[in-house]
Scaffold this active site. Sequence first.
Site, PDB file in Angstrom:
ATOM      1  CD  GLU A  90      -2.859  -1.107   2.425  1.00 41.41           C
ATOM      2  OE1 GLU A  90      -3.134   0.018   2.902  1.00 41.41           O
ATOM      3  OE2 GLU A  90      -3.352  -2.143   2.854  1.00 41.41           O
ATOM      4  CG  PHE A  91      -1.682   1.905  -2.354  1.00 40.66           C
ATOM      5  CD1 PHE A  91      -2.379   0.739  -2.586  1.00 40.66           C
ATOM      6  CD2 PHE A  91      -2.158   2.815  -1.426  1.00 40.66           C
ATOM      7  CE1 PHE A  91      -3.565   0.479  -1.922  1.00 40.66           C
ATOM      8  CE2 PHE A  91      -3.330   2.554  -0.749  1.00 40.66           C
ATOM      9  CZ  PHE A  91      -4.039   1.384  -0.982  1.00 40.66           C
TER      10      PHE A  91
END
Length: 358
Positions: free
Chosen positions: A146-147
């Site tokens: 993420e991310f």
Amino acid sequence: MASLHYVCSLLSILVCLITIAATGPITASPPPVKAAYWPSWAESFPPSAINTNLFTHIYYAFLMPNNVTYKFNIDNSTAIQLSNFTTTLHHKNPPVKTLFSIGGAGADTSIFVDMASHPRSRQAFIHSSIQVARKFGFDGLDLDWEFPQNPKEMHDLGLLLDEWRLALEREAKATCQPPLLFTAAVYFSVDFFVADVYRKYPVGSINRNLDWINAMCFDYHGGWDNTTTGAHAALYDPKSNLSTSYGLKSWKLKDPNSHEIGSPAVDVGPGDKGLMQFVQVGEFNRMNGATVVYDVGSVSTYSFAGATWIGYDDEISATIKVGFAQALGLRGYFFWALSYDDEWKISTQVARAWILND
């Protein structure tokens, strides 16, 4: 004298319905995926407490590789927990498939960036992940990065997935075992801007290599949005592309008499940085005589009592999202996270809704 505005909060939960997109060529309709992530730190909610009648796949959250070797260093206590997780869930009635998830929202993403940027470190990471999965009896593994922050990182992610899938197939052939399941948790939209930098997921690689993706259709609004309230998992939003159809954290209300979605807000509130579990939301509503409102436009629910505004998903909004997912031909859904439900209320309703819609 100026009027005094009591400062309270909008609280959100992360027990919301998320769609899982099927990927790759499909020759026959695969069985639905009804998945959930189990927080490994939830000491009061062991794997034995999971109602496996409601799920098909359970994710262990989370593991991270070493930041130098990019291999997984599993200490004794974690090893015991991993073995207990898979053994317990495989022997439940009914049994469920188990996967371990790598990363999570709190992970140091620089480890992924460095690992994915070099062939040798990718191979070390991939080999170690397969070893962990087989050693502890998992049915698969999941990447929750993420991310990726820029085009280079997205490109490296594509290379990682290509090499990972190849290694999984070779390992399965060499050991005469079924291939491990291979999934990833991704941003709700395939392309997005962060700090004015455009990036797009490597869709080709994802489609070739993953069994499915878990699209994180939540956190559209939150404490960073401290001027207005908003549904953090809105199915629809006519004013922006921050919605599940395109692609709640917490505030403090300025005016207790303005309580609909989009009302002015001031700041994050109590809870874990403004976050509450679904069971805690129910307790708040009962103790404070809160008004509960289902918002048709966004397909979400909120409640308010005085100046406190809470946005969340309940049985009604989750059921409608199940219908939306099936209408799109998606493969299933997942929850973050297992220990946050209130006596399986949402989990039970969603499982029934998917069966009824089949």
